[in-house]
Design a protein around this motif. Structure first.
Motif, mmCIF file in Angstrom:
data_model
loop_
_atom_site.group_PDB
_atom_site.id
_atom_site.type_symbol
_atom_site.label_atom_id
_atom_site.label_comp_id
_atom_site.label_asym_id
_atom_site.label_seq_id
_atom_site.Cartn_x
_atom_site.Cartn_y
_atom_site.Cartn_z
ATOM 1 N N GLY A 1 43.772 40.847 38.810
ATOM 2 C CA GLY A 1 42.721 41.836 38.577
ATOM 3 C C GLY A 1 41.329 41.240 38.595
ATOM 4 N N LEU A 2 41.167 40.112 39.252
ATOM 5 C CA LEU A 2 39.874 39.434 39.300
ATOM 6 C C LEU A 2 39.224 39.523 40.673
ATOM 7 C CD1 LEU A 2 40.903 36.274 37.248
ATOM 8 C CD2 LEU A 2 39.562 38.236 36.465
ATOM 9 N N GLU A 3 39.619 40.511 41.457
ATOM 10 C CA GLU A 3 39.096 40.623 42.822
ATOM 11 C C GLU A 3 37.619 41.010 42.883
ATOM 12 O OE1 GLU A 3 40.637 44.648 41.789
ATOM 13 O OE2 GLU A 3 41.467 42.654 41.626
ATOM 14 N N GLN A 4 37.041 41.516 41.806
ATOM 15 C CA GLN A 4 35.621 41.858 41.822
ATOM 16 C C GLN A 4 34.760 40.615 42.031
ATOM 17 O OE1 GLN A 4 37.552 42.042 39.101
ATOM 18 N NE2 GLN A 4 36.516 41.070 37.397
ATOM 19 N N GLU A 5 35.311 39.442 41.768
ATOM 20 C CA GLU A 5 34.577 38.192 41.972
ATOM 21 C C GLU A 5 34.381 37.878 43.454
ATOM 22 O OE1 GLU A 5 33.242 36.440 39.441
ATOM 23 O OE2 GLU A 5 34.012 37.993 38.120
ATOM 24 N N PHE A 6 35.184 38.482 44.321
ATOM 25 C CA PHE A 6 35.076 38.203 45.760
ATOM 26 C C PHE A 6 33.691 38.521 46.295
ATOM 27 C CE2 PHE A 6 39.843 39.379 46.516
ATOM 28 C CZ PHE A 6 40.235 38.323 45.714
ATOM 29 N N ASP A 7 33.090 39.597 45.810
ATOM 30 C CA ASP A 7 31.804 40.055 46.327
ATOM 31 C C ASP A 7 30.679 39.052 46.083
ATOM 32 O OD1 ASP A 7 32.964 42.373 47.245
ATOM 33 O OD2 ASP A 7 32.457 43.514 45.459
ATOM 34 N N VAL B 1 36.289 19.285 45.587
ATOM 35 C CA VAL B 1 37.510 18.965 44.826
ATOM 36 C C VAL B 1 37.383 19.497 43.404
ATOM 37 C CG1 VAL B 1 38.891 17.084 43.868
ATOM 38 C CG2 VAL B 1 38.101 16.968 46.235
ATOM 39 N N ARG B 2 36.249 19.239 42.781
ATOM 40 C CA ARG B 2 36.052 19.693 41.392
ATOM 41 C C ARG B 2 36.032 21.217 41.298
ATOM 42 N NH1 ARG B 2 31.586 15.312 39.270
ATOM 43 N NH2 ARG B 2 33.082 13.624 38.980
ATOM 44 N N ALA B 3 35.400 21.879 42.255
ATOM 45 C CA ALA B 3 35.334 23.351 42.228
ATOM 46 C C ALA B 3 36.716 23.965 42.407
ATOM 47 C CB ALA B 3 34.384 23.849 43.312
ATOM 48 N N VAL B 4 37.518 23.418 43.316
ATOM 49 C CA VAL B 4 38.866 23.955 43.544
ATOM 50 C C VAL B 4 39.751 23.680 42.333
ATOM 51 C CG1 VAL B 4 40.902 23.808 45.025
ATOM 52 C CG2 VAL B 4 38.634 23.781 46.045
ATOM 53 N N GLU B 5 39.614 22.501 41.733
ATOM 54 C CA GLU B 5 40.389 22.206 40.518
ATOM 55 C C GLU B 5 40.004 23.152 39.390
ATOM 56 O OE1 GLU B 5 39.660 18.059 39.805
ATOM 57 O OE2 GLU B 5 41.223 17.426 41.228
ATOM 58 N N ARG B 6 38.699 23.422 39.242
ATOM 59 C CA ARG B 6 38.229 24.339 38.197
ATOM 60 C C ARG B 6 38.757 25.752 38.448
ATOM 61 N NH1 ARG B 6 33.471 22.534 38.200
ATOM 62 N NH2 ARG B 6 32.616 23.910 39.789
ATOM 63 N N LEU B 7 38.760 26.175 39.718
ATOM 64 C CA LEU B 7 39.309 27.488 40.064
ATOM 65 C C LEU B 7 40.786 27.553 39.694
ATOM 66 C CD1 LEU B 7 39.151 30.289 41.326
ATOM 67 C CD2 LEU B 7 39.457 29.203 43.572
ATOM 68 N N ALA C 1 43.916 32.487 33.197
ATOM 69 C CA ALA C 1 44.007 33.948 33.316
ATOM 70 C C ALA C 1 45.463 34.403 33.309
ATOM 71 C CB ALA C 1 43.309 34.411 34.592
ATOM 72 N N ARG C 2 46.319 33.653 33.993
ATOM 73 C CA ARG C 2 47.749 33.996 34.019
ATOM 74 C C ARG C 2 48.341 33.920 32.619
ATOM 75 N NH1 ARG C 2 51.878 30.885 33.521
ATOM 76 N NH2 ARG C 2 50.793 28.961 34.063
ATOM 77 N N ILE C 3 48.035 32.849 31.894
ATOM 78 C CA ILE C 3 48.565 32.649 30.543
ATOM 79 C C ILE C 3 48.047 33.732 29.605
ATOM 80 C CG2 ILE C 3 48.490 31.092 28.550
ATOM 81 C CD1 ILE C 3 48.517 28.771 30.691
ATOM 82 N N ARG C 4 46.767 34.075 29.713
ATOM 83 C CA ARG C 4 46.205 35.140 28.873
ATOM 84 C C ARG C 4 46.917 36.464 29.090
ATOM 85 N NH1 ARG C 4 39.642 34.313 29.341
ATOM 86 N NH2 ARG C 4 39.487 32.728 27.719
ATOM 87 N N ARG C 5 47.398 36.685 30.286
ATOM 88 C CA ARG C 5 48.099 37.932 30.592
ATOM 89 C C ARG C 5 49.588 37.856 30.248
ATOM 90 N NH1 ARG C 5 43.675 37.448 33.127
ATOM 91 N NH2 ARG C 5 42.522 39.169 34.084
ATOM 92 N N GLY C 6 50.023 36.713 29.760
ATOM 93 C CA GLY C 6 51.415 36.551 29.356
ATOM 94 C C GLY C 6 52.378 36.487 30.532
ATOM 95 N N LEU C 7 51.886 36.034 31.685
ATOM 96 C CA LEU C 7 52.736 35.936 32.872
ATOM 97 C C LEU C 7 53.246 34.509 33.047
ATOM 98 C CD1 LEU C 7 50.542 37.922 35.425
ATOM 99 C CD2 LEU C 7 52.713 38.665 34.446
ATOM 100 N N ARG C 8 54.498 34.399 33.401
ATOM 101 C CA ARG C 8 55.038 33.099 33.790
ATOM 102 C C ARG C 8 54.678 32.860 35.243
ATOM 103 N NH1 ARG C 8 61.176 33.426 33.127
ATOM 104 N NH2 ARG C 8 60.711 35.304 34.298
ATOM 105 N N GLN C 9 54.682 31.600 35.652
ATOM 106 C CA GLN C 9 54.376 31.290 37.048
ATOM 107 C C GLN C 9 55.322 32.012 37.992
ATOM 108 O OE1 GLN C 9 54.442 26.966 37.091
ATOM 109 N NE2 GLN C 9 52.202 26.910 37.233
ATOM 110 N N TYR D 1 44.729 31.815 47.335
ATOM 111 C CA TYR D 1 43.889 31.878 46.138
ATOM 112 C C TYR D 1 43.411 33.317 45.900
ATOM 113 C CZ TYR D 1 43.476 26.812 45.440
ATOM 114 O OH TYR D 1 43.725 25.488 45.163
ATOM 115 N N PHE D 2 42.944 33.971 46.963
ATOM 116 C CA PHE D 2 42.457 35.344 46.833
ATOM 117 C C PHE D 2 43.566 36.302 46.408
ATOM 118 C CE2 PHE D 2 38.167 35.866 49.092
ATOM 119 C CZ PHE D 2 37.732 34.640 48.644
ATOM 120 N N THR D 3 44.764 36.085 46.922
ATOM 121 C CA THR D 3 45.895 36.947 46.562
ATOM 122 C C THR D 3 46.201 36.837 45.073
ATOM 123 O OG1 THR D 3 46.814 36.767 48.782
ATOM 124 C CG2 THR D 3 48.325 37.446 47.037
ATOM 125 N N VAL D 4 46.178 35.627 44.552
ATOM 126 C CA VAL D 4 46.444 35.431 43.122
ATOM 127 C C VAL D 4 45.339 36.067 42.285
ATOM 128 C CG1 VAL D 4 46.670 33.704 41.296
ATOM 129 C CG2 VAL D 4 47.852 33.372 43.469
#
Length: 113
Positions: free
Chosen positions: A74-80, A16-22, A29-37, A66-69
């Protein structure tokens, strides 16, 4: 056995804590990129409600969402790094423990010179 959906009440606390943190990290990350939901939802093809649940850290939202978002941000490098075998210290230890302690010779001589 009936299928059980994970909720905040039934999932392990660490999960639960890990998913909430994610979810929080995705929102940041969305806010830093200036994107609205709504903009990120359109970019990913996900429903706005799904994106909101992701940012809330809902354990019932599909992993692919989650992976799609993450991909859209641009954070797909974390998948590996997720469950990478070279980072699995416990698994490597267990694997080494199962290795034979000594090498046994094959019966008979090999006539292959």
């Amino acid at each position: 056995m009936p299928r059980q959906n994970l909720t905040n009440d039934t999932a392990p606390l660490a999960v639960v804590r890990a998913v909430e943190r994610l979810g929080q990290n995705i929102a940041r990350a969305r806010i830093r990129r200036g994107l609205r939901q709504v903009d990120l939802a359109k970019k990913t093809g996900l429903a706005l409600g799904t994106l909101k649940r992701i940012e809330e850290g809902s354990p019932t939202t599909g992993l692919s969402a989650y992976f799609t978002v993450l991909w859209a941000l641009g954070l797909e490098q974390e998948f590996d790094n997720l469950a990478a075998p070279e980072r699995d210290e416990e698994g490597k230890t267990l694997e080494l423990a199962r290795q034979p302690q000594r090498v046994r010779l094959k019966k008979g001589l090999d006539a292959d010179f």
